[in-house]
Design a protein around this motif. Sequence first.
Motif, PDB file in Angstrom:
ATOM      1  N   MET A   1      62.123   3.354 -29.034  1.00  0.00           N
ATOM      2  CA  MET A   1      62.637   2.248 -28.230  1.00  0.00           C
ATOM      3  C   MET A   1      62.009   0.927 -28.679  1.00  0.00           C
ATOM      4  O   MET A   1      60.804   0.858 -28.907  1.00  0.00           O
ATOM      5  N   ILE A   2      62.820  -0.126 -28.806  1.00  0.00           N
ATOM      6  CA  ILE A   2      62.285  -1.433 -29.211  1.00  0.00           C
ATOM      7  C   ILE A   2      61.833  -2.174 -27.956  1.00  0.00           C
ATOM      8  O   ILE A   2      62.571  -2.274 -26.981  1.00  0.00           O
ATOM      9  N   LEU A   3      60.600  -2.669 -28.012  1.00  0.00           N
ATOM     10  CA  LEU A   3      60.033  -3.341 -26.852  1.00  0.00           C
ATOM     11  C   LEU A   3      59.791  -4.795 -27.216  1.00  0.00           C
ATOM     12  O   LEU A   3      59.149  -5.096 -28.214  1.00  0.00           O
ATOM     13  N   GLN A   4      60.352  -5.717 -26.408  1.00  0.00           N
ATOM     14  CA  GLN A   4      60.136  -7.142 -26.664  1.00  0.00           C
ATOM     15  C   GLN A   4      58.761  -7.546 -26.144  1.00  0.00           C
ATOM     16  O   GLN A   4      58.268  -6.971 -25.169  1.00  0.00           O
ATOM     17  N   ILE A   5      58.165  -8.558 -26.778  1.00  0.00           N
ATOM     18  CA  ILE A   5      56.818  -8.974 -26.360  1.00  0.00           C
ATOM     19  C   ILE A   5      56.840  -9.671 -25.009  1.00  0.00           C
ATOM     20  O   ILE A   5      55.901  -9.601 -24.235  1.00  0.00           O
ATOM     21  N   LYS A   6      57.923 -10.310 -24.684  1.00  0.00           N
ATOM     22  CA  LYS A   6      57.981 -11.088 -23.437  1.00  0.00           C
ATOM     23  C   LYS A   6      58.768 -10.341 -22.361  1.00  0.00           C
ATOM     24  O   LYS A   6      59.589  -9.487 -22.658  1.00  0.00           O
ATOM     25  N   ASP A   7      58.506 -10.679 -21.114  1.00  0.00           N
ATOM     26  CA  ASP A   7      59.327 -10.230 -19.977  1.00  0.00           C
ATOM     27  C   ASP A   7      59.411  -8.718 -19.841  1.00  0.00           C
ATOM     28  O   ASP A   7      60.485  -8.161 -19.601  1.00  0.00           O
ATOM     29  N   VAL A   8      58.288  -8.064 -20.015  1.00  0.00           N
ATOM     30  CA  VAL A   8      58.263  -6.598 -19.915  1.00  0.00           C
ATOM     31  C   VAL A   8      58.310  -6.198 -18.444  1.00  0.00           C
ATOM     32  O   VAL A   8      57.525  -6.699 -17.623  1.00  0.00           O
ATOM     33  N   LYS A   9      59.228  -5.285 -18.124  1.00  0.00           N
ATOM     34  CA  LYS A   9      59.373  -4.827 -16.728  1.00  0.00           C
ATOM     35  C   LYS A   9      58.642  -3.499 -16.581  1.00  0.00           C
ATOM     36  O   LYS A   9      58.930  -2.545 -17.301  1.00  0.00           O
ATOM     37  N   THR A  10      57.696  -3.471 -15.644  1.00  0.00           N
ATOM     38  CA  THR A  10      56.819  -2.305 -15.540  1.00  0.00           C
ATOM     39  C   THR A  10      56.828  -1.700 -14.136  1.00  0.00           C
ATOM     40  O   THR A  10      57.231  -2.345 -13.165  1.00  0.00           O
ATOM     41  N   ALA A  11      56.354  -0.469 -14.056  1.00  0.00           N
ATOM     42  CA  ALA A  11      56.032   0.159 -12.767  1.00  0.00           C
ATOM     43  C   ALA A  11      54.688   0.855 -12.934  1.00  0.00           C
ATOM     44  O   ALA A  11      54.386   1.393 -13.999  1.00  0.00           O
ATOM     45  N   VAL A  12      53.885   0.834 -11.870  1.00  0.00           N
ATOM     46  CA  VAL A  12      52.620   1.579 -11.854  1.00  0.00           C
ATOM     47  C   VAL A  12      52.750   2.643 -10.765  1.00  0.00           C
ATOM     48  O   VAL A  12      52.881   2.311  -9.579  1.00  0.00           O
ATOM     49  N   VAL A  13      52.765   3.905 -11.168  1.00  0.00           N
ATOM     50  CA  VAL A  13      52.771   4.981 -10.178  1.00  0.00           C
ATOM     51  C   VAL A  13      51.305   5.351  -9.924  1.00  0.00           C
ATOM     52  O   VAL A  13      50.542   5.555 -10.872  1.00  0.00           O
ATOM     53  N   GLY A  14      50.939   5.412  -8.634  1.00  0.00           N
ATOM     54  CA  GLY A  14      49.521   5.626  -8.309  1.00  0.00           C
ATOM     55  C   GLY A  14      48.821   4.295  -8.086  1.00  0.00           C
ATOM     56  O   GLY A  14      47.607   4.182  -8.260  1.00  0.00           O
TER      57      GLY A  14
ATOM     58  N   GLN B   1      67.638   5.611  -9.789  1.00  0.00           N
ATOM     59  CA  GLN B   1      68.189   4.278  -9.497  1.00  0.00           C
ATOM     60  C   GLN B   1      67.532   3.166 -10.300  1.00  0.00           C
ATOM     61  O   GLN B   1      68.173   2.185 -10.657  1.00  0.00           O
ATOM     62  N   HIS B   2      66.224   3.303 -10.562  1.00  0.00           N
ATOM     63  CA  HIS B   2      65.477   2.150 -11.089  1.00  0.00           C
ATOM     64  C   HIS B   2      64.934   2.305 -12.504  1.00  0.00           C
ATOM     65  O   HIS B   2      64.604   1.294 -13.141  1.00  0.00           O
ATOM     66  N   ALA B   3      64.807   3.534 -12.998  1.00  0.00           N
ATOM     67  CA  ALA B   3      64.120   3.709 -14.291  1.00  0.00           C
ATOM     68  C   ALA B   3      64.828   2.950 -15.416  1.00  0.00           C
ATOM     69  O   ALA B   3      64.167   2.415 -16.321  1.00  0.00           O
ATOM     70  N   ALA B   4      66.156   2.876 -15.349  1.00  0.00           N
ATOM     71  CA  ALA B   4      66.897   2.196 -16.420  1.00  0.00           C
ATOM     72  C   ALA B   4      66.551   0.710 -16.493  1.00  0.00           C
ATOM     73  O   ALA B   4      66.696   0.084 -17.551  1.00  0.00           O
ATOM     74  N   GLU B   5      66.061   0.146 -15.389  1.00  0.00           N
ATOM     75  CA  GLU B   5      65.702  -1.288 -15.387  1.00  0.00           C
ATOM     76  C   GLU B   5      64.290  -1.524 -15.936  1.00  0.00           C
ATOM     77  O   GLU B   5      63.875  -2.656 -16.132  1.00  0.00           O
ATOM     78  N   LEU B   6      63.546  -0.432 -16.128  1.00  0.00           N
ATOM     79  CA  LEU B   6      62.153  -0.577 -16.555  1.00  0.00           C
ATOM     80  C   LEU B   6      62.013  -0.476 -18.068  1.00  0.00           C
ATOM     81  O   LEU B   6      62.763   0.247 -18.718  1.00  0.00           O
ATOM     82  N   ASP B   7      61.021  -1.180 -18.613  1.00  0.00           N
ATOM     83  CA  ASP B   7      60.646  -0.983 -20.022  1.00  0.00           C
ATOM     84  C   ASP B   7      59.502   0.014 -20.115  1.00  0.00           C
ATOM     85  O   ASP B   7      59.434   0.800 -21.055  1.00  0.00           O
TER      86      ASP B   7
ATOM     87  N   GLU C   1      60.671  13.635 -15.466  1.00  0.00           N
ATOM     88  CA  GLU C   1      61.770  12.858 -14.873  1.00  0.00           C
ATOM     89  C   GLU C   1      61.995  11.530 -15.604  1.00  0.00           C
ATOM     90  O   GLU C   1      63.123  11.141 -15.852  1.00  0.00           O
ATOM     91  N   PHE C   2      60.905  10.848 -15.945  1.00  0.00           N
ATOM     92  CA  PHE C   2      61.073   9.526 -16.580  1.00  0.00           C
ATOM     93  C   PHE C   2      61.603   9.641 -18.006  1.00  0.00           C
ATOM     94  O   PHE C   2      62.278   8.733 -18.480  1.00  0.00           O
ATOM     95  N   THR C   3      61.306  10.755 -18.709  1.00  0.00           N
ATOM     96  CA  THR C   3      61.773  10.832 -20.101  1.00  0.00           C
ATOM     97  C   THR C   3      63.293  11.000 -20.179  1.00  0.00           C
ATOM     98  O   THR C   3      63.870  10.865 -21.241  1.00  0.00           O
ATOM     99  N   GLU C   4      63.926  11.273 -19.073  1.00  0.00           N
ATOM    100  CA  GLU C   4      65.397  11.315 -19.093  1.00  0.00           C
ATOM    101  C   GLU C   4      65.980   9.909 -19.177  1.00  0.00           C
ATOM    102  O   GLU C   4      67.184   9.723 -19.326  1.00  0.00           O
ATOM    103  N   HIS C   5      65.120   8.900 -19.032  1.00  0.00           N
ATOM    104  CA  HIS C   5      65.561   7.504 -19.103  1.00  0.00           C
ATOM    105  C   HIS C   5      64.816   6.851 -20.271  1.00  0.00           C
ATOM    106  O   HIS C   5      63.800   7.358 -20.723  1.00  0.00           O
ATOM    107  N   GLU C   6      65.336   5.732 -20.741  1.00  0.00           N
ATOM    108  CA  GLU C   6      64.685   5.102 -21.896  1.00  0.00           C
ATOM    109  C   GLU C   6      63.535   4.212 -21.423  1.00  0.00           C
ATOM    110  O   GLU C   6      63.725   3.019 -21.179  1.00  0.00           O
ATOM    111  N   VAL C   7      62.390   4.811 -21.258  1.00  0.00           N
ATOM    112  CA  VAL C   7      61.245   4.051 -20.757  1.00  0.00           C
ATOM    113  C   VAL C   7      59.987   4.555 -21.477  1.00  0.00           C
ATOM    114  O   VAL C   7      59.882   5.747 -21.793  1.00  0.00           O
ATOM    115  N   ILE C   8      59.090   3.644 -21.766  1.00  0.00           N
ATOM    116  CA  ILE C   8      57.851   4.030 -22.461  1.00  0.00           C
ATOM    117  C   ILE C   8      56.796   4.381 -21.414  1.00  0.00           C
ATOM    118  O   ILE C   8      56.580   3.627 -20.463  1.00  0.00           O
ATOM    119  N   ILE C   9      56.182   5.531 -21.596  1.00  0.00           N
ATOM    120  CA  ILE C   9      55.264   6.048 -20.571  1.00  0.00           C
ATOM    121  C   ILE C   9      53.828   6.005 -21.073  1.00  0.00           C
ATOM    122  O   ILE C   9      53.508   6.520 -22.146  1.00  0.00           O
TER     123      ILE C   9
END
Length: 352
Positions: free
Chosen positions: A1-14, A76-82, A99-107
């Motif tokens: 997955m290509i990740l842009q340097i700016k405007d990274v959308k994240t989630a912190v579980v825990g 609902q939300h993983a697709a919006e996350l980087d 669960e998250f690897t079913e979506h394009e998100v870096i873990i």
Amino acid sequence: MILQIKDVKTAVVGASGYAGAELVELLTRHQSINSIELLVSESSQVLGQCFSDVFPRWKGVCDTAFQAVNSDWINQHAAELDVVFLATPHAASVKLVKEFTEHEVIIFDLSGGFRLKQPELYDEYYGFTHQLPEVLQQAVYGSPEWEAESLKDTNLIAVPGCYPTASLLGLKPITSNHLHDESSLITVNGISGVSGAGRQANLATSFNEVSLTPYNILKHRHQPEMSQAVQADVIFNPHLAPFKRGLLATTTLKIKEGVAAADIDAVYKNAYQSQPLIRFQKDWPKIDNVTGTPFADIHWQFDEKQRVLVVSCAIDNLMKGAASQAVQCLNLRLGLSSEFGLLSNVEVNHND
Ligand SMILES: NC(=O)C1=CN([C@@H]2O[C@H](COP(=O)(O)OP(=O)(O)OC[C@H]3O[C@@H](n4cnc5c(N)ncnc54)[C@H](OP(=O)(O)O)[C@@H]3O)[C@@H](O)[C@H]2O)C=CC1
Ligand SMILES: CC(=O)N[C@@H](CCC(=O)OP(=O)(O)O)C(=O)O
């Protein structure tokens, strides 16, 4: 997955735990981050509250509400996350990675759920059978000082454990250059403050109960993690101490014949001269010098006659041992320098 340097959308579980909260604080002031969702378990006691209700020192800095993580939320939300950071118990991380690897998100997983390559070690050291054994081979063991290249192009990063971080920073310059005597054991004595045990109330780690003591001798899960990283047998003696945070690992090992003190000095210098978060101290490191910082302080002494090397490394278990190391991994994944955003409030002392 290509990740842009700016405007990274994240989630912190825990995000209500010690490591997660520290990470939220670092991400809040990281210039590449656009948004941070804060997630906890469905049964969490903090649901209905915001981050600064639970951690009032961040009032006005992060007042985001906690949300419950479950399959519906992820769908609902993983697709919006980087990027998603998992600062969750080991078995919970394994389930969340599935669960998250079913979506394009870096873990970035801060737990031990993906650090070991041999699945059977999870039964022995973690007390559960790994549900994604094939994924263990894909995960990059995210030591920023040693795996910078592999971190540039991976979607699953296993952030190293706190004790392994401190021990391996002292050991890897030696073992990767094959300077150690392969016929003798490597011994690591580690001491951690109580925050290493997490935020959950527990009699054994409550303030009045804690007195300096060894624990989990010959069965701690960090022993195979260290052995795997240096490809050598390591004996690990963890100790719990009555202070809040900070961790020290002192390692003793025998060096091959013919190696001079100057050779030892050279491998440390080569390994870390371009790493501003690794500081060589003129004397043995102290926990108070690193608490609340992303630094690792190292000092070593080599007795040429006995061929014995003692190397000691101090870190903050919640920073270099968890949250700031996860940010270093993110930075490298983004193509930034590993210390980006971590040194704004602290003095830098290069190894020269
Ligand atoms: N403490 C340390 O020094 C270090 C910790 N780590 C690792 O980081 C991880 C977190 O550790 P730490 O912060 O100390 O632990 P804490 O117990 O302080 O925090 C655990 C967090 O995980 C959440 N959580 C628990 N179960 C679930 C679940 N099933 N689904 C989603 N969220 C869940 C908790 O939220 P809630 O209970 O509110 O739902 C809480 O936010 C662990 O894997 C640990 O091994 C790594 C290096 C150092
Ligand atoms: C004092 C204390 O209990 N420390 C924890 C280690 C810290 C931790 O959470 O371990 P990871 O680095 O593997 O995530 C322990 O010994 O289990």
